[in-house]
Design an enzyme around this catalytic site. Structure first.
Site, PDB file in Angstrom:
ATOM      1  N   ASN A 597      -9.474   8.673   9.427  1.00  6.38           N
ATOM      2  CA  ASN A 597     -10.427   8.045   8.510  1.00  6.38           C
ATOM      3  C   ASN A 597      -9.777   6.803   7.907  1.00  6.38           C
ATOM      4  O   ASN A 597      -8.951   6.914   6.996  1.00  6.38           O
ATOM      5  CB  ASN A 597     -10.836   9.016   7.409  1.00  6.38           C
ATOM      6  N   GLU A 670       3.424   9.929   3.505  1.00  2.57           N
ATOM      7  CA  GLU A 670       4.725   9.595   2.927  1.00  2.57           C
ATOM      8  C   GLU A 670       5.337   8.299   3.451  1.00  2.57           C
ATOM      9  O   GLU A 670       6.145   7.666   2.766  1.00  2.57           O
ATOM     10  CB  GLU A 670       5.680  10.773   3.148  1.00  2.57           C
TER      11      GLU A 670
END
Length: 712
Positions: A597, A670
């Site tokens: 997405n 991350e």
């Protein structure tokens, strides 16, 4: 009976197109309820009492006056609390942090250690009673002094070996044309998710139920079952909405205390941590002291690389911040030595924090590479391209896609790097000195076994159930898109339910492995269901359900170095008369596999980069040597980047596929923070000609460095 057919060919792919969060409206209207908001009949409230000394023993707890206060139901402490089991190995092969085993003894290993829980009818009554509880201590001398020369330092294996070595380091350094030998420091940093930690425990017909804010119901159920010696089937953990985690929302003292109180009182008990309590109970990133030695030939190719890191841990539990690990994936050399060491101090136990190891480790390594580029007279981007390895520097395994060079080339083009004058201190804009810097980024792209079920309903809808945790990343939406494509239907026909341990074991939201692991399980179940429906299966009123388990498929993956990669670029403005540093713009280009997405993916990457601004310029938890506690354990004293500090931050990605990976997702939670602080620090050098090897780059440090440069 009804036969539901899918429309794989006619349905345009959902994965790869931008979709707003499926639960977004509920969140902005308040309909989404978090762990501390869900109502329970006959709910009691617990308030933790924390130690006021940094080391010693509890001499006495005067609970009788508190028990006489209005609404107070119980005071739990080491004299009357349930005994728990700590002799087990939990998630990721780790022993449990004894901080979770609350009220088991009279020892106090650090300031802020839980010494009691006061339970009352209301949270206000519980807080007032907790403040009134008198605890006396036999205080002992404490040590919180973190230094490079601490005699108690020793190597520790965390989720990687403590030490790796190959080649003759001294010989290669001696033979190098250019050498960098420098020490870099990062401070203690804290998670501070928007939603504080909260848990409600109650017993329902002999079954323990916990409504919690966590990063994985499977994780919490396993720890609670072990701690309280329960059959895992007799424990249920739910966490439908989670307001941030960043590594801190595993199993903590408040969950265990809530279970104890609910067991004693036989009624629901809720425990919520305050912001101040989170500074001692929710874990944090350890400070680091890192030494990097690099040796290169005249062309800038590395002959020697040494990266050693020292972090701290508590006296009750070993946790290592593996900052030297980033070098094991990023750069190779004939002599390649890395080591992660810890020192035990009278402080709370650190824990995983966004990009554990990689975030502070990349600051040291990428700043050292910048120093090497300066000494070698080689452009910092070109230096990194010349040292881009073909195989894992330590493992020797092939990379399952390593597009670092492509990230740097695209980033340099879009950032305008070719127009950069490499000489520092030349560009000005009024009172501001301007500079640009760059750094590489990497983070492992792993996957862990998970289970999922997909149900086809007679009305043409589908329900996905998986014990995933959406900690703000948009995982619920991503899984909806993955399931829709696997089924060949529009996303509107898919309902994804998550955050319930009754859905079966699944990977936690951690290590940038959540969406990748869950998508694999969801896609496997959905594809099998689609095949059944394609054969004309009739759907009974209760639907057809298919369950997947990816354990065998993940175990069959060929060994390889799997990582997300990136290139960070930053432009800063520095006023050396005030010490002010302003980041003007940042660009991150990433190779992070298949982007499910783009809307939420970009938010994750930009969010990581903004955290990098905080890391470079603001974040720093300071401990008082006398008390052993924090100075300013709140969001007034602990500084983070705010709107005025965040300039134009742009994140984008390149095509990055692994043909041997059936999912193709690598993880983005991350990698966005990795390299960001180094790029900013390198830009500050380019602006001023002065190196800052300690974070954060505060105004006073800029002023001191500027004065030193003038004296020199």
């Amino acid at each position: 009976m009804t036969t539901v057919t899918t429309a794989t060919r006619a349905q345009a792919p959902s994965v790869g197109t931008a979709h707003t969060r499926v639960e977004g409206r509920d969140k902005v209207t308040g309909a989404a309820r978090y762990a501390g908001e869900i109502p329970f009949a006959d709910l009691a409230h617990g308030w933790l009492v924390l130690s006021t000394v940094a080391r010693g023993r509890i001499r006495s707890i005067d609970s009788d006056p508190v028990l006489a206060m209005p609404g107070v139901l119980a005071v739990l402490d080491h004299r009357n609390a349930l005994r728990v089991n700590t002799d087990y190995t939990g998630l990721l092969g780790m022993k449990p942090d004894p901080t979770c085993a609350v009220f088991q003894h009279d020892r106090v290993p650090h300031l802020g250690w839980p010494v009691a829980l006061v339970v009352a009818e209301t949270s206000e009554q519980a807080r007032e009673a907790a403040d009134a509880l008198v605890v006396t201590y036999e205080q002992e001398p404490h040590d919180i002094g973190f230094s490079a020369g601490h005699p108690g330092a020793y190597p520790v294996d965390g989720h990687m070996p403590a030490v790796t070595e190959k080649g003759d380091l001294d010989a290669e350094l001696a033979a190098s044309a250019v050498v960098v030998d420098a020490e870099y420091r990062t401070p203690e940093e804290h998670h501070n998710p928007m939603e504080p930690h909260a848990a409600t425990a109650h017993w329902d017909g002999g079954r323990l139920e916990v409504v919690d804010s966590n990063q994985g119901a499977t994780w919490v159920i396993g720890e609670l079952a072990n701690l309280f010696s329960l059959d895992p089937a007799s424990v249920r953990v739910r966490s439908e909405h989670v307001g941030g985690g960043f590594g801190s929302k595993g199993v903590r003292a408040h969950q265990v205390a809530a279970v104890m109180a609910a067991t004693v009182l036989q009624r629901p008990v809720r425990v919520v941590l305050t912001r101040r309590q989170m500074f001692s109970l929710a874990g944090y990133r350890s400070p680091t002291i890192q030494r990097v030695r690099l040796g290169a030939d005249a062309d800038g190719r590395l002959r020697a690389l040494e990266h050693s890191s020292l972090s701290l841990t508590s006296t009750v539990h070993e946790f290592v911040e593996p900052s030297a690990g980033v070098a094991r994936a990023m750069y190779d050399a004939d002599a390649h030595h890395t080591a992660n060491r810890v020192v035990r101090l009278d402080v709370p136990t650190p824990t995983f924090m966004r990009a554990p190891g990689e975030a502070p480790g990349s600051f040291a390594l990428e700043a050292a590479l910048d120093e090497l580029a300066e000494k070698s007279g080689i452009d910092p981007v070109e230096l990194r391209l010349r040292n881009d390895p073909e195989r894992g520097p330590v493992s020797g395994l092939p990379f399952a896609g390593r597009n670092v060079a492509a990230c740097f080339r695209e980033g340099a083009r879009r950032f305008g790097w070719a127009d950069r004058d490499p000489r520092p201190g030349l560009r000005r804009d009024g009172r501001w000195l301007l500079g640009t810097g760059t750094a590489a980024a990497s983070f492992p792209a792993g996957a862990a076994p998970s289970t999922a079920t997909v149900t086809a309903h007679p009305d043409g809808g589908f329900t996905v159930r998986i014990a995933a945790a959406d900690i703000g990343t948009g995982a619920r939406t991503a899984l909806t898109l993955v399931a829709a494509d696997a089924l060949g239907v529009p996303p509107e026909r898919v309902c994804v339910r998550i955050g319930d341990s009754d859905f079966g074991p699944a990977m936690i939201a951690g290590g940038s492995m959540g969406t990748r692991s869950w998508s694999w399980a969801v896609a496997a179940a959905a594809e099998e269901l689609r095949d059944r429906l394609g054969l004309g299966a009739d759907i009974p009123p209760e639907g057809i359900t298919v369950r997947s388990d990816t354990t065998e498929a993940i175990g069959a993956l060929a060994p390889a170095e799997r990582h997300s990669f990136g290139a960070q670029f930053a432009e800063v403005a520095v006023d050396v008369t005030t010490g002010e540093v302003r980041v003007r713009r940042m660009l991150g280009i990433f190779a992070a596999g298949r982007i499910v997405n783009p809307l939420t993916a970009r938010s994750q990457l930009v969010g990581g980069m903004i955290w990098g601004i905080s890391m470079a310029l603001h974040e720093e938890a300071v401990r008082d040597r006398a008390s052993g506690g924090h100075v300013g354990a709140d969001l007034a004293g602990y500084h983070v980047a705010t709107h005025a500090d965040v300039p134009h931050v742009e994140a984008d990605w390149i095509d990055d596929t692994d043909p041997n990976d059936p999912v193709g997702i690598k993880g983005i939670g991350e990698v966005g923070i990795v390299g960001a602080a180094a790029a900013i620090a390198n830009a500050v050098w380019h602006a001023t000609g002065v190196r800052h090897r300690a974070l954060p780059i505060r105004p006073d440090r800029v002023l001191t460095a500027a004065a030193g440069a003038l004296d020199a």
